[in-house]
Design a protein around this motif. Structure first.
Motif, PDB file in Angstrom:
ATOM      1  N   ALA A  21      19.067 -27.392  16.802  1.00 17.79           N
ATOM      2  CA  ALA A  21      18.086 -26.776  16.575  1.00 17.79           C
ATOM      3  C   ALA A  21      17.549 -26.457  17.690  1.00 17.79           C
ATOM      4  O   ALA A  21      16.385 -25.429  17.640  1.00 17.79           O
ATOM      5  N   ASP A  26      14.211 -23.726  16.231  1.00 16.70           N
ATOM      6  CA  ASP A  26      13.147 -24.498  15.288  1.00 16.70           C
ATOM      7  C   ASP A  26      13.142 -25.540  15.201  1.00 16.70           C
ATOM      8  O   ASP A  26      14.036 -27.102  15.597  1.00 16.70           O
ATOM      9  N   ARG A  28      10.776 -27.818  14.305  1.00 15.13           N
ATOM     10  CA  ARG A  28      10.652 -28.148  13.248  1.00 15.13           C
ATOM     11  C   ARG A  28      11.895 -29.249  12.544  1.00 15.13           C
ATOM     12  O   ARG A  28      11.704 -30.952  13.060  1.00 15.13           O
ATOM     13  N   ALA A  29      12.838 -28.507  12.889  1.00 19.26           N
ATOM     14  CA  ALA A  29      14.041 -29.332  12.642  1.00 19.26           C
ATOM     15  C   ALA A  29      14.452 -30.201  14.167  1.00 19.26           C
ATOM     16  O   ALA A  29      14.557 -31.306  13.690  1.00 19.26           O
ATOM     17  N   THR A  64       3.860 -27.760  14.868  1.00 25.35           N
ATOM     18  CA  THR A  64       4.534 -26.676  13.854  1.00 25.35           C
ATOM     19  C   THR A  64       3.018 -26.509  12.657  1.00 25.35           C
ATOM     20  O   THR A  64       3.148 -25.658  11.569  1.00 25.35           O
TER      21      THR A  64
END
Length: 135
Positions: A21, A26, A28-29, A64
């Motif tokens: 991630a 990323d 959110r991940a 996010t």
């Protein structure tokens, strides 16, 4: 893996996913993986590590804008703080203002989730011998 008690394997898998991630940027991940590491630490009664991971996940979910996952993360942190393994009032006092402030930023509409989170924090303060701080 975590559900089967395979904590070592679960931690390796979550850390590998977290690294991926990060490499992919990323957010959110990364937040999800931090939450998973927090849940794993909580299952192992490592409350300090669990709080650290849930707090990291909370900050990432705020970035996010995913209010649903943010609320779930706050609930996990509040649940940890009221668990039998956690009766440390200073630790609760350290996290509670952040939880309250985040709930305020989520908006004015009352919700069942907000009530549950506030209730858990109040119960934690009460059980910790500080009913004056209870919600």
């Amino acid at each position: 893996m975590r559900a089967r008690g395979e904590y070592g394997a679960a931690k390796k898998a979550y850390e590998a996913a977290l690294e991926t991630a990060r490499e992919l940027n990323d957010v959110r991940a990364e937040a999800v993986d931090r939450g998973r590491l927090g849940a794993l630490a909580a299952a192992q009664e490592n409350t300090h590590e669990a709080c650290t991971q849930f707090e990291s996940a909370r900050r990432l979910f705020e970035r996010t804008g995913d209010t649903h996952q943010l609320a779930r993360c706050l609930d996990a942190l509040a649940s940890l703080l009221v668990s039998d393994a956690m009766r440390d009032v200073p630790e609760v006092a350290r996290h509670a203002p952040v939880i309250f402030a985040t709930l305020v930023r989520l908006g004015p509409a009352p919700s069942y989730g907000r009530a549950v989170i506030l209730g858990r924090l109040g119960r934690c303060f009460h059980m910790g011998g500080r009913p004056d701080l209870a919600v």
